[in-house]
Design an enzyme around this catalytic site. Structure first.
Site, PDB file in Angstrom:
ATOM      1  N   GLU A   1       0.378  -9.131  -1.132  1.00 33.53           N
ATOM      2  CA  GLU A   1      -0.303  -8.598   0.060  1.00 33.53           C
ATOM      3  C   GLU A   1      -1.537  -7.790  -0.369  1.00 33.53           C
ATOM      4  O   GLU A   1      -1.753  -6.657   0.048  1.00 33.53           O
ATOM      5  CB  GLU A   1       0.625  -7.748   0.941  1.00 33.53           C
ATOM      6  CG  GLU A   1       0.077  -7.554   2.347  1.00 33.53           C
ATOM      7  CD  GLU A   1       1.005  -6.767   3.262  1.00 33.53           C
ATOM      8  OE1 GLU A   1       1.952  -7.350   3.785  1.00 33.53           O
ATOM      9  OE2 GLU A   1       0.769  -5.550   3.448  1.00 33.53           O
TER      10      GLU A   1
ATOM     11  N   GLU B   1      -2.490   5.091   2.684  1.00 33.33           N
ATOM     12  CA  GLU B   1      -2.292   3.685   2.306  1.00 33.33           C
ATOM     13  C   GLU B   1      -3.586   2.982   1.905  1.00 33.33           C
ATOM     14  O   GLU B   1      -3.583   2.136   1.012  1.00 33.33           O
ATOM     15  CB  GLU B   1      -1.602   2.921   3.447  1.00 33.33           C
ATOM     16  CG  GLU B   1      -0.135   3.264   3.630  1.00 33.33           C
ATOM     17  CD  GLU B   1       0.120   4.514   4.447  1.00 33.33           C
ATOM     18  OE1 GLU B   1      -0.863   5.127   4.938  1.00 33.33           O
ATOM     19  OE2 GLU B   1       1.287   4.915   4.593  1.00 33.33           O
TER      20      GLU B   1
ATOM     21  N   ARG C   1       1.617   8.688   8.995  1.00 35.67           N
ATOM     22  CA  ARG C   1       1.384  10.096   8.670  1.00 35.67           C
ATOM     23  C   ARG C   1       0.251  10.699   9.498  1.00 35.67           C
ATOM     24  O   ARG C   1       0.348  11.847   9.941  1.00 35.67           O
ATOM     25  CB  ARG C   1       1.031  10.241   7.185  1.00 35.67           C
ATOM     26  CG  ARG C   1       2.249  10.384   6.321  1.00 35.67           C
ATOM     27  CD  ARG C   1       1.937  10.276   4.845  1.00 35.67           C
ATOM     28  NE  ARG C   1       3.195  10.052   4.156  1.00 35.67           N
ATOM     29  CZ  ARG C   1       3.930  11.004   3.613  1.00 35.67           C
ATOM     30  NH1 ARG C   1       3.527  12.252   3.653  1.00 35.67           N
ATOM     31  NH2 ARG C   1       5.072  10.720   3.033  1.00 35.67           N
TER      32      ARG C   1
ATOM     33  N   HIS D   1      12.173   6.197  13.493  1.00 38.57           N
ATOM     34  CA  HIS D   1      12.052   6.330  12.029  1.00 38.57           C
ATOM     35  C   HIS D   1      12.819   7.569  11.569  1.00 38.57           C
ATOM     36  O   HIS D   1      12.891   8.564  12.304  1.00 38.57           O
ATOM     37  CB  HIS D   1      10.561   6.479  11.706  1.00 38.57           C
ATOM     38  CG  HIS D   1      10.199   6.213  10.277  1.00 38.57           C
ATOM     39  ND1 HIS D   1      10.391   7.140   9.284  1.00 38.57           N
ATOM     40  CD2 HIS D   1       9.651   5.125   9.677  1.00 38.57           C
ATOM     41  CE1 HIS D   1       9.964   6.635   8.134  1.00 38.57           C
ATOM     42  NE2 HIS D   1       9.511   5.410   8.344  1.00 38.57           N
TER      43      HIS D   1
ATOM     44  N   HIS E   1       5.379   5.845  13.052  1.00 43.58           N
ATOM     45  CA  HIS E   1       5.683   6.661  11.870  1.00 43.58           C
ATOM     46  C   HIS E   1       4.472   7.089  11.047  1.00 43.58           C
ATOM     47  O   HIS E   1       4.614   7.864  10.113  1.00 43.58           O
ATOM     48  CB  HIS E   1       6.640   5.919  10.929  1.00 43.58           C
ATOM     49  CG  HIS E   1       5.968   4.771  10.217  1.00 43.58           C
ATOM     50  ND1 HIS E   1       5.840   3.538  10.780  1.00 43.58           N
ATOM     51  CD2 HIS E   1       5.371   4.688   9.008  1.00 43.58           C
ATOM     52  CE1 HIS E   1       5.210   2.736   9.947  1.00 43.58           C
ATOM     53  NE2 HIS E   1       4.897   3.409   8.869  1.00 43.58           N
TER      54      HIS E   1
ATOM     55  N   ASP F   1       0.790  -1.232   0.000  1.00 50.54           N
ATOM     56  CA  ASP F   1       0.000   0.000   0.000  1.00 50.54           C
ATOM     57  C   ASP F   1       0.819   1.278   0.000  1.00 50.54           C
ATOM     58  O   ASP F   1       0.299   2.338   0.345  1.00 50.54           O
ATOM     59  CB  ASP F   1      -0.906  -0.012   1.243  1.00 50.54           C
ATOM     60  CG  ASP F   1      -0.106  -0.204   2.533  1.00 50.54           C
ATOM     61  OD1 ASP F   1       1.111   0.069   2.520  1.00 50.54           O
ATOM     62  OD2 ASP F   1      -0.696  -0.619   3.542  1.00 50.54           O
TER      63      ASP F   1
HETATM   64  C1  UD1 Z   1       6.226   5.179   4.000  1.00 40.48           C
HETATM   65  C2  UD1 Z   1       4.907   4.607   3.488  1.00 40.48           C
HETATM   66  C3  UD1 Z   1       4.187   3.872   4.602  1.00 40.48           C
HETATM   67  C4  UD1 Z   1       5.102   2.848   5.249  1.00 40.48           C
HETATM   68  C5  UD1 Z   1       6.388   3.520   5.697  1.00 40.48           C
HETATM   69  C6  UD1 Z   1       7.316   2.493   6.240  1.00 40.48           C
HETATM   70  C7  UD1 Z   1       3.729   5.924   1.803  1.00 40.48           C
HETATM   71  C8  UD1 Z   1       2.754   7.007   1.549  1.00 40.48           C
HETATM   72  N1  UD1 Z   1       4.019   5.698   3.084  1.00 40.48           N
HETATM   73  O1  UD1 Z   1       5.886   6.193   4.929  1.00 40.48           O
HETATM   74  O2  UD1 Z   1       3.073   3.196   4.069  1.00 40.48           O
HETATM   75  O3  UD1 Z   1       4.437   2.318   6.362  1.00 40.48           O
HETATM   76  O4  UD1 Z   1       7.007   4.165   4.578  1.00 40.48           O
HETATM   77  O5  UD1 Z   1       8.340   3.043   6.997  1.00 40.48           O
HETATM   78  O6  UD1 Z   1       4.220   5.317   0.882  1.00 40.48           O
HETATM   79  N2  UD1 Z   1      13.561   9.063   5.445  1.00 40.48           N
HETATM   80  C9  UD1 Z   1      14.936   9.084   5.380  1.00 40.48           C
HETATM   81  N3  UD1 Z   1      15.579   7.927   5.084  1.00 40.48           N
HETATM   82  C10 UD1 Z   1      14.947   6.758   4.885  1.00 40.48           C
HETATM   83  C11 UD1 Z   1      13.550   6.743   4.972  1.00 40.48           C
HETATM   84  C12 UD1 Z   1      12.863   7.905   5.241  1.00 40.48           C
HETATM   85  O7  UD1 Z   1      15.558  10.110   5.557  1.00 40.48           O
HETATM   86  O8  UD1 Z   1      15.595   5.734   4.645  1.00 40.48           O
HETATM   87  C13 UD1 Z   1      12.829  10.320   5.754  1.00 40.48           C
HETATM   88  C14 UD1 Z   1      12.789  11.294   4.581  1.00 40.48           C
HETATM   89  O9  UD1 Z   1      12.954  12.596   5.083  1.00 40.48           O
HETATM   90  C15 UD1 Z   1      11.361  11.158   4.067  1.00 40.48           C
HETATM   91  C16 UD1 Z   1      10.592  10.827   5.345  1.00 40.48           C
HETATM   92  O10 UD1 Z   1      11.481  10.002   6.082  1.00 40.48           O
HETATM   93  O11 UD1 Z   1      10.916  12.347   3.499  1.00 40.48           O
HETATM   94  C17 UD1 Z   1       9.274  10.113   5.153  1.00 40.48           C
HETATM   95  O12 UD1 Z   1       9.385   9.023   4.274  1.00 40.48           O
HETATM   96  P1  UD1 Z   1       8.138   8.609   3.323  1.00 40.48           P
HETATM   97  O13 UD1 Z   1       8.490   7.364   2.582  1.00 40.48           O
HETATM   98  O14 UD1 Z   1       7.702   9.757   2.520  1.00 40.48           O
HETATM   99  O15 UD1 Z   1       6.959   8.336   4.283  1.00 40.48           O
HETATM  100  P2  UD1 Z   1       6.859   7.296   5.447  1.00 40.48           P
HETATM  101  O16 UD1 Z   1       6.169   7.967   6.537  1.00 40.48           O
HETATM  102  O17 UD1 Z   1       8.184   6.722   5.709  1.00 40.48           O
HETATM  103  N1  UDP Z   2      11.684  -2.971  11.287  1.00 38.66           N
HETATM  104  C1  UDP Z   2      13.064  -2.995  11.152  1.00 38.66           C
HETATM  105  N2  UDP Z   2      13.814  -2.124  11.873  1.00 38.66           N
HETATM  106  C2  UDP Z   2      13.278  -1.227  12.718  1.00 38.66           C
HETATM  107  C3  UDP Z   2      11.867  -1.175  12.838  1.00 38.66           C
HETATM  108  C4  UDP Z   2      11.100  -2.047  12.097  1.00 38.66           C
HETATM  109  O1  UDP Z   2      13.598  -3.805  10.393  1.00 38.66           O
HETATM  110  O2  UDP Z   2      14.028  -0.470  13.340  1.00 38.66           O
HETATM  111  C5  UDP Z   2      10.867  -3.890  10.463  1.00 38.66           C
HETATM  112  C6  UDP Z   2       9.720  -4.618  11.129  1.00 38.66           C
HETATM  113  O3  UDP Z   2      10.133  -5.847  11.691  1.00 38.66           O
HETATM  114  C7  UDP Z   2       8.763  -4.830   9.978  1.00 38.66           C
HETATM  115  C8  UDP Z   2       8.958  -3.604   9.127  1.00 38.66           C
HETATM  116  O4  UDP Z   2      10.240  -3.081   9.482  1.00 38.66           O
HETATM  117  O5  UDP Z   2       9.149  -5.961   9.207  1.00 38.66           O
HETATM  118  C9  UDP Z   2       7.883  -2.593   9.386  1.00 38.66           C
HETATM  119  O6  UDP Z   2       8.209  -1.390   8.783  1.00 38.66           O
HETATM  120  P1  UDP Z   2       7.462  -0.043   9.103  1.00 38.66           P
HETATM  121  O7  UDP Z   2       6.907  -0.099  10.473  1.00 38.66           O
HETATM  122  O8  UDP Z   2       8.428   1.037   8.758  1.00 38.66           O
HETATM  123  O9  UDP Z   2       6.319   0.000   7.990  1.00 38.66           O
HETATM  124  P2  UDP Z   2       4.841  -0.613   7.917  1.00 38.66           P
HETATM  125  O10 UDP Z   2       4.912  -2.048   8.189  1.00 38.66           O
HETATM  126  O11 UDP Z   2       4.002   0.168   8.885  1.00 38.66           O
HETATM  127  O12 UDP Z   2       4.412  -0.318   6.526  1.00 38.66           O
END
Ligand code: UD1
Ligand code: UDP
Length: 372
Positions: free
Chosen positions: A122, A136, A211, A242, A209, A100
């Site tokens: 999924e 999502e 939104r 995060h 994390h 998603d």
């Molecule tokens: C995204 C997904 C969410 C998922 C989550 C997992 C969407 C809309 N959301 O949300 O479904 O649950 O990832 O974690 O697709 N950032 C870094 N380095 C990284 C990752 C993130 O710096 O490796 C920072 C960046 O500033 C980025 C912010 O995190 O702008 C948010 O990342 P983003 O992927 O936009 O949204 P998530 O809240 O992580």
């Molecule tokens: N996870 C990880 N390291 C962390 C926190 C979570 O590897 O520090 C793993 C967790 O076991 C799961 C996945 O990341 O498999 C979940 O990711 P996240 O919570 O970012 O996204 P979501 O599942 O909500 O989309």
């Protein structure tokens, strides 16, 4: 005459997609009738690389779209634009997307525009409220519209897709590939400095994390945790924060000076799964963790108003507590004070399959692309 190999493209971009798609990539690579390439959008950067390293997957294409503080517009537009030449050049017979995320939504839309069939891994999770989780729930419903094949993790997910009129023969119940990953990461002999630090205490594991929780909700969630830590001398917490700058800032503000908590960088999945396995209680708004905890028999307080994973609630391991400070605080206290209540939730059950979902998806794909 021998048939030509079929080209498959697996697309993902965030940490959770990587954790759930790498087992599939590695499984598909064992099949001789496929040529397989991996495309990462790079919606996440560091957190994606961590997961790729653990599963030893090296992407063939990296669209490197991540920008600090990216908006949904940025992620959607940059994915859509940059994946087009990859799809045109490689011309796969099938594109796999997962779950998603906006990576999955925009990639499936791009494949649709080029009339390339999409397989959704999924598939079929639903809250039926497109604002929760946001965005999502919209993403997963939109992907279902364009997907030709739906790989549903559970019968419930299959049922959701049937209710939306998806043809019977387009849906396959496979289990969740996240359990495939978990089967390979959790080890009895695992040790770490963090586990040594937590030795003798009950360990709370925290992640957040979503939104819709950024802002006031997250402040309330963290204040509840702060109060729990102040109230129990035998409780310690680990919180891998995060990399979203908004999350980091609220976590530091509310928990930065709190005793008995370690705020650390995101952990690689091997360390994280093993830490889960040694934790007493998990507080999270994550999706994937709601699937992993029932397998490990770890109670989870889900800090969200809705869940698309009712199987874990039914199994008894998950409880939806929302984001109200008082409710989270007292739900934690109940599990810390009442051994019977704790034991009721801490039963290992596994509604998400036997850890062979990837093999099932690969078998079905072979049948669909070669035999039908
Ligand atoms: C995204 C997904 C969410 C998922 C989550 C997992 C969407 C809309 N959301 O949300 O479904 O649950 O990832 O974690 O697709 N950032 C870094 N380095 C990284 C990752 C993130 O710096 O490796 C920072 C960046 O500033 C980025 C912010 O995190 O702008 C948010 O990342 P983003 O992927 O936009 O949204 P998530 O809240 O992580
Ligand atoms: N996870 C990880 N390291 C962390 C926190 C979570 O590897 O520090 C793993 C967790 O076991 C799961 C996945 O990341 O498999 C979940 O990711 P996240 O919570 O970012 O996204 P979501 O599942 O909500 O989309």
């Amino acid at each position: 005459m021998e048939q030509a190999k079929k080209r498959l493209l697996v697309v993902f971009g965030t940490r959770p997609e990587a954790i759930k798609m790498c087992p599939l990539v590695n499984e598909l690579k064992t099949r001789e009738r496929f040529e397989i390439k991996t495309c990462v959008t790079g919606q996440h950067h560091e957190m994606l690389q961590q997961a790729l390293r653990v599963f030893d997957v090296k992407p063939d294409y990296d669209l490197a779209i991540m920008q600090p503080e990216q908006t949904l517009f940025d992620v959607t537009a940059r994915t859509l634009q940059s994946i087009k030449p990859v799809l045109e050049e490689y011309a796969p017979a099938l594109v796999y997307v997962h779950g998603d995320t906006t990576t999955a939504f925009a990639s499936s839309l791009a494949a649709f525009y080029l009339q390339i069939p999409v397989a959704h891994v999924e598939a079929g999770l639903r809250t039926k409220n497109i604002y929760s989780p946001f965005p999502e729930e919209y993403n997963r419903q939109a992907i279902s519209l364009v997907a030709k094949y739906h790989f549903a993790p559970t019968q419930m997910a299959r049922y959701n897709l049937r209710l939306e009129g998806k043809p019977f023969e387009s849906i396959y119940v496979t289990g969740n590939t996240g359990i495939d990953a978990l089967r390979t990461t959790v080890r009895a002999e695992y040790t770490s400095e963090l586990l040594d630090w937590a030795q003798g205490s009950r360990l709370l594991l925290i992640t957040a994390h979503r939104r819709e929780n950024l802002g006031a909700n997250m402040h309330h969630m963290f204040r509840a945790i702060r109060r729990v830590l102040a109230a129990y001398s035998d409780v310690k917490a680990v919180y891998p924060v995060h990399l979203n700058p908004q999350v980091k800032s609220i976590a530091n503000e509310e928990l930065g000076d709190c005793a008995n908590i370690r705020l650390i960088a995101p952990m690689d999945v091997l360390d994280f799964h093993n830490l889960m396995n040694h934790s007493y209680l998990i507080l999270t708004d994550s999706g994937g963790i709601q699937e992993e905890a029932p397998f490990l028999g770890k109670p989870v307080l889900v800090m969200r108003e809705t869940t698309e994973r009712p199987e874990g609630v039914e199994a008894g391991t998950l409880r939806l507590v929302g984001t109200d400070e008082e409710i989270i605080y007292y739900a934690c206290r109940q599990l810390l004070d009442d051994p019977e209540e704790y034991a009721r939730m801490a039963k290992a059950k596994n509604p998400y399959g036997d850890g062979h979902a990837s093999a099932r998806i690969a078998d079905i794909t072979e049948r669909l692309l070669f035999d039908e």
